[in-house]
Write a protein that holds these residues in place. Structure first.
Motif, PDB file in Angstrom:
ATOM      1  N   TRP A  65      50.562  47.937  38.417  1.00 16.64           N
ATOM      2  CA  TRP A  65      52.723  47.300  38.510  1.00 16.64           C
ATOM      3  C   TRP A  65      52.145  48.567  36.460  1.00 16.64           C
ATOM      4  O   TRP A  65      51.887  48.200  35.329  1.00 16.64           O
ATOM      5  N   THR A  66      52.832  49.312  35.809  1.00 11.53           N
ATOM      6  CA  THR A  66      53.048  50.155  34.613  1.00 11.53           C
ATOM      7  C   THR A  66      53.766  49.399  33.625  1.00 11.53           C
ATOM      8  O   THR A  66      55.099  49.546  33.863  1.00 11.53           O
ATOM      9  N   ASP A  67      53.743  49.075  32.886  1.00  9.34           N
ATOM     10  CA  ASP A  67      54.699  47.967  31.903  1.00  9.34           C
ATOM     11  C   ASP A  67      55.689  48.982  30.557  1.00  9.34           C
ATOM     12  O   ASP A  67      55.060  49.339  30.109  1.00  9.34           O
ATOM     13  N   PRO A  68      56.578  49.149  31.154  1.00  9.04           N
ATOM     14  CA  PRO A  68      57.825  50.075  30.365  1.00  9.04           C
ATOM     15  C   PRO A  68      57.642  50.144  29.341  1.00  9.04           C
ATOM     16  O   PRO A  68      57.758  50.887  27.860  1.00  9.04           O
ATOM     17  N   ASN A  69      57.451  48.782  28.396  1.00 10.61           N
ATOM     18  CA  ASN A  69      57.585  48.697  27.390  1.00 10.61           C
ATOM     19  C   ASN A  69      56.196  49.008  26.223  1.00 10.61           C
ATOM     20  O   ASN A  69      56.680  49.147  25.467  1.00 10.61           O
ATOM     21  N   ASP A  70      55.138  49.043  27.021  1.00  6.21           N
ATOM     22  CA  ASP A  70      53.758  49.665  26.138  1.00  6.21           C
ATOM     23  C   ASP A  70      52.799  50.229  26.961  1.00  6.21           C
ATOM     24  O   ASP A  70      52.159  51.111  26.765  1.00  6.21           O
ATOM     25  N   GLY A  71      53.495  51.123  28.464  1.00 10.66           N
ATOM     26  CA  GLY A  71      52.964  51.706  28.873  1.00 10.66           C
ATOM     27  C   GLY A  71      51.470  51.451  29.315  1.00 10.66           C
ATOM     28  O   GLY A  71      51.285  52.129  30.481  1.00 10.66           O
ATOM     29  N   LEU A  72      51.244  50.316  29.869  1.00 10.94           N
ATOM     30  CA  LEU A  72      50.106  49.481  30.255  1.00 10.94           C
ATOM     31  C   LEU A  72      49.759  49.263  31.545  1.00 10.94           C
ATOM     32  O   LEU A  72      50.841  48.866  31.991  1.00 10.94           O
ATOM     33  N   VAL A  73      48.351  49.836  32.160  1.00 14.97           N
ATOM     34  CA  VAL A  73      49.088  48.996  33.498  1.00 14.97           C
ATOM     35  C   VAL A  73      48.627  47.864  33.389  1.00 14.97           C
ATOM     36  O   VAL A  73      47.501  47.283  33.259  1.00 14.97           O
ATOM     37  N   ARG A  74      49.313  47.293  33.946  1.00 16.73           N
ATOM     38  CA  ARG A  74      48.449  45.797  34.825  1.00 16.73           C
ATOM     39  C   ARG A  74      48.416  45.572  36.295  1.00 16.73           C
ATOM     40  O   ARG A  74      49.057  46.347  37.034  1.00 16.73           O
ATOM     41  N   VAL A  75      47.001  44.701  36.414  1.00 15.05           N
ATOM     42  CA  VAL A  75      46.703  45.032  37.813  1.00 15.05           C
ATOM     43  C   VAL A  75      46.750  43.532  38.846  1.00 15.05           C
ATOM     44  O   VAL A  75      46.295  42.176  37.644  1.00 15.05           O
ATOM     45  N   PHE A  76      47.089  43.538  39.411  1.00 15.12           N
ATOM     46  CA  PHE A  76      47.208  41.942  40.191  1.00 15.12           C
ATOM     47  C   PHE A  76      46.035  41.584  40.497  1.00 15.12           C
ATOM     48  O   PHE A  76      45.096  42.376  40.895  1.00 15.12           O
ATOM     49  N   THR A  77      45.076  40.217  39.599  1.00  9.71           N
ATOM     50  CA  THR A  77      44.382  40.127  39.960  1.00  9.71           C
ATOM     51  C   THR A  77      44.745  37.698  40.673  1.00  9.71           C
ATOM     52  O   THR A  77      45.639  37.715  39.957  1.00  9.71           O
ATOM     53  N   TYR A  78      43.279  37.424  41.024  1.00 11.38           N
ATOM     54  CA  TYR A  78      43.444  36.408  41.247  1.00 11.38           C
ATOM     55  C   TYR A  78      41.700  35.542  41.663  1.00 11.38           C
ATOM     56  O   TYR A  78      41.263  36.103  41.160  1.00 11.38           O
ATOM     57  N   THR A  79      41.983  33.752  41.786  1.00 19.83           N
ATOM     58  CA  THR A  79      40.272  33.853  41.673  1.00 19.83           C
ATOM     59  C   THR A  79      40.598  32.836  43.519  1.00 19.83           C
ATOM     60  O   THR A  79      41.261  32.351  43.893  1.00 19.83           O
ATOM     61  N   ARG A  80      39.422  33.500  43.794  1.00 23.98           N
ATOM     62  CA  ARG A  80      39.461  33.350  45.490  1.00 23.98           C
ATOM     63  C   ARG A  80      38.420  31.640  45.802  1.00 23.98           C
ATOM     64  O   ARG A  80      38.337  31.212  44.432  1.00 23.98           O
ATOM     65  N   GLY A  81      39.444  30.772  46.157  1.00 25.33           N
ATOM     66  CA  GLY A  81      39.866  29.791  46.143  1.00 25.33           C
ATOM     67  C   GLY A  81      38.938  28.998  47.435  1.00 25.33           C
ATOM     68  O   GLY A  81      37.501  29.874  47.833  1.00 25.33           O
ATOM     69  N   GLY A  82      38.371  27.836  47.354  1.00 27.15           N
ATOM     70  CA  GLY A  82      37.584  27.546  48.538  1.00 27.15           C
ATOM     71  C   GLY A  82      37.864  27.041  49.883  1.00 27.15           C
ATOM     72  O   GLY A  82      37.422  26.258  50.838  1.00 27.15           O
ATOM     73  N   GLY A  83      39.203  27.725  50.542  1.00 26.61           N
ATOM     74  CA  GLY A  83      39.456  27.509  51.913  1.00 26.61           C
ATOM     75  C   GLY A  83      38.469  28.768  53.268  1.00 26.61           C
ATOM     76  O   GLY A  83      37.268  27.793  52.783  1.00 26.61           O
ATOM     77  N   SER A  84      39.432  28.638  53.610  1.00 30.10           N
ATOM     78  CA  SER A  84      38.225  29.027  55.032  1.00 30.10           C
ATOM     79  C   SER A  84      38.202  30.330  55.198  1.00 30.10           C
ATOM     80  O   SER A  84      37.590  31.293  55.857  1.00 30.10           O
ATOM     81  N   GLY A  85      37.828  30.706  53.697  1.00 27.51           N
ATOM     82  CA  GLY A  85      38.114  32.366  53.723  1.00 27.51           C
ATOM     83  C   GLY A  85      35.689  32.325  53.616  1.00 27.51           C
ATOM     84  O   GLY A  85      35.950  31.940  53.861  1.00 27.51           O
ATOM     85  N   GLU A  86      35.801  34.240  52.706  1.00 29.82           N
ATOM     86  CA  GLU A  86      34.081  34.086  53.103  1.00 29.82           C
ATOM     87  C   GLU A  86      33.830  33.367  52.177  1.00 29.82           C
ATOM     88  O   GLU A  86      34.275  33.252  50.361  1.00 29.82           O
ATOM     89  N   SER A  87      32.605  32.500  52.742  1.00 34.17           N
ATOM     90  CA  SER A  87      32.583  30.790  51.213  1.00 34.17           C
ATOM     91  C   SER A  87      31.314  32.315  50.840  1.00 34.17           C
ATOM     92  O   SER A  87      30.866  31.289  48.731  1.00 34.17           O
ATOM     93  N   ARG A  88      31.110  33.233  50.601  1.00 30.11           N
ATOM     94  CA  ARG A  88      29.775  33.349  49.324  1.00 30.11           C
ATOM     95  C   ARG A  88      30.652  33.816  48.484  1.00 30.11           C
ATOM     96  O   ARG A  88      29.769  34.514  47.426  1.00 30.11           O
ATOM     97  N   LEU A  89      31.917  34.653  48.513  1.00 28.06           N
ATOM     98  CA  LEU A  89      32.719  35.064  46.919  1.00 28.06           C
ATOM     99  C   LEU A  89      33.229  33.941  46.255  1.00 28.06           C
ATOM    100  O   LEU A  89      33.915  34.612  45.429  1.00 28.06           O
ATOM    101  N   HIS A  90      33.375  32.793  46.122  1.00 28.50           N
ATOM    102  CA  HIS A  90      34.270  31.487  45.842  1.00 28.50           C
ATOM    103  C   HIS A  90      33.666  31.324  44.730  1.00 28.50           C
ATOM    104  O   HIS A  90      32.920  31.670  43.678  1.00 28.50           O
ATOM    105  N   ALA A  91      35.523  31.388  44.118  1.00 27.21           N
ATOM    106  CA  ALA A  91      34.858  31.253  42.265  1.00 27.21           C
ATOM    107  C   ALA A  91      34.856  32.556  41.584  1.00 27.21           C
ATOM    108  O   ALA A  91      35.058  32.611  40.869  1.00 27.21           O
ATOM    109  N   LYS A  92      35.090  33.338  42.119  1.00 23.65           N
ATOM    110  CA  LYS A  92      34.680  34.797  41.791  1.00 23.65           C
ATOM    111  C   LYS A  92      36.527  35.688  41.888  1.00 23.65           C
ATOM    112  O   LYS A  92      37.522  35.465  42.829  1.00 23.65           O
ATOM    113  N   ARG A  93      36.526  35.622  40.709  1.00 22.49           N
ATOM    114  CA  ARG A  93      37.887  36.661  40.299  1.00 22.49           C
ATOM    115  C   ARG A  93      37.905  37.537  41.433  1.00 22.49           C
ATOM    116  O   ARG A  93      36.302  38.971  41.870  1.00 22.49           O
ATOM    117  N   SER A  94      39.414  38.510  41.547  1.00 29.03           N
ATOM    118  CA  SER A  94      39.303  39.619  42.683  1.00 29.03           C
ATOM    119  C   SER A  94      39.939  40.226  42.002  1.00 29.03           C
ATOM    120  O   SER A  94      41.280  39.812  42.114  1.00 29.03           O
TER     121      SER A  94
END
Length: 205
Positions: A65-94
């Motif tokens: 999403w591009t913030d119209p106030n500063d023109g900067l692109v911002r990207v959705f990011t999160y930390t992979r949790g410890g549930g049923s997903g790919e255990s080899r990626l836990h605690a990595k940002r994505s």
């Protein structure tokens, strides 16, 4: 509960189309013949996680999403949790949201790939704004055991608003960060997110 069967591609089919490693921008050269092939199959997920002779097809959606106030692109990011997903990626940002195409995604009349992508997105996040979807590339990273068995299809969603919320504990600390902020956290990102950051948001732009 029966084991999930997921969409896979024989590795030699990909090799027959050309060399693919890292981020490949010529999506259609590979993806069109792959999706049209009669060699696609749905196989038990557990076995496929350790069998590099097959590649699991993974839609991987990067939301910006591009913030119209500063023109900067911002990207959705999160930390992979410890549930049923790919255990080899836990605690990595994505910066990518997505997952496997399951056999159930082929039950309807629609394209199983698009059905699976939408299902994974709906499970993981709620997007409460309009957006455009651009398929940007393919991603194959054989440098680690996770990457060796997955083939990513990278989608860029350009959002009208930063209206995305996580639906799962798996996706912790969901937020929009500038490209510069993500670069400052580069070493904490999972490999696919590093490759997408470099390809989709090159530093000279």
């Amino acid at each position: 509960m029966s084991e999930e069967h997921i969409l896979v591609i024989p590795a030699d089919l990909i090799t027959s189309l050309g060399h693919l490693e890292g981020f490949e921008v010529d999506v259609d050269r590979f993806l069109v013949p792959i999706l049209a092939s009669d060699r696609l199959s749905y196989r038990p997920r557990a076995a496929m996680e350790t069998d590099p002779s097959f590649k699991q097809l993974i839609p991987y959606v990067v939301m910006q999403w591009t913030d119209p106030n500063d023109g900067l692109v911002r990207v959705f990011t999160y930390t992979r949790g410890g549930g049923s997903g790919e255990s080899r990626l836990h605690a990595k940002r994505s910066i990518g949201v997505g997952g496997h195409i399951s056999q159930e995604d082929a039950d309807g009349d629609e394209d199983p790939y698009l059905t699976g992508m939408r299902r994974e997105l709906d499970e993981e996040v709620t997007i409460e704004c309009d957006y455009t979807d651009q398929r940007e590339g393919l991603l194959y990273d054989p440098s680690n055991e996770v990457g060796r068995v997955h083939l990513g299809v990278i989608h860029r969603f350009t959002l009208e608003q930063p209206s995305v919320t996580s639906n799962e504990a798996e996706l912790a600390d969901g937020e929009f960060l500038t490209v510069a902020e993500l670069r400052s956290q580069y070493d904490a990102l999972e490999t696919w997110s590093q490759l997408c950051l470099d390809a989709l948001f090159p530093e000279n732009h």
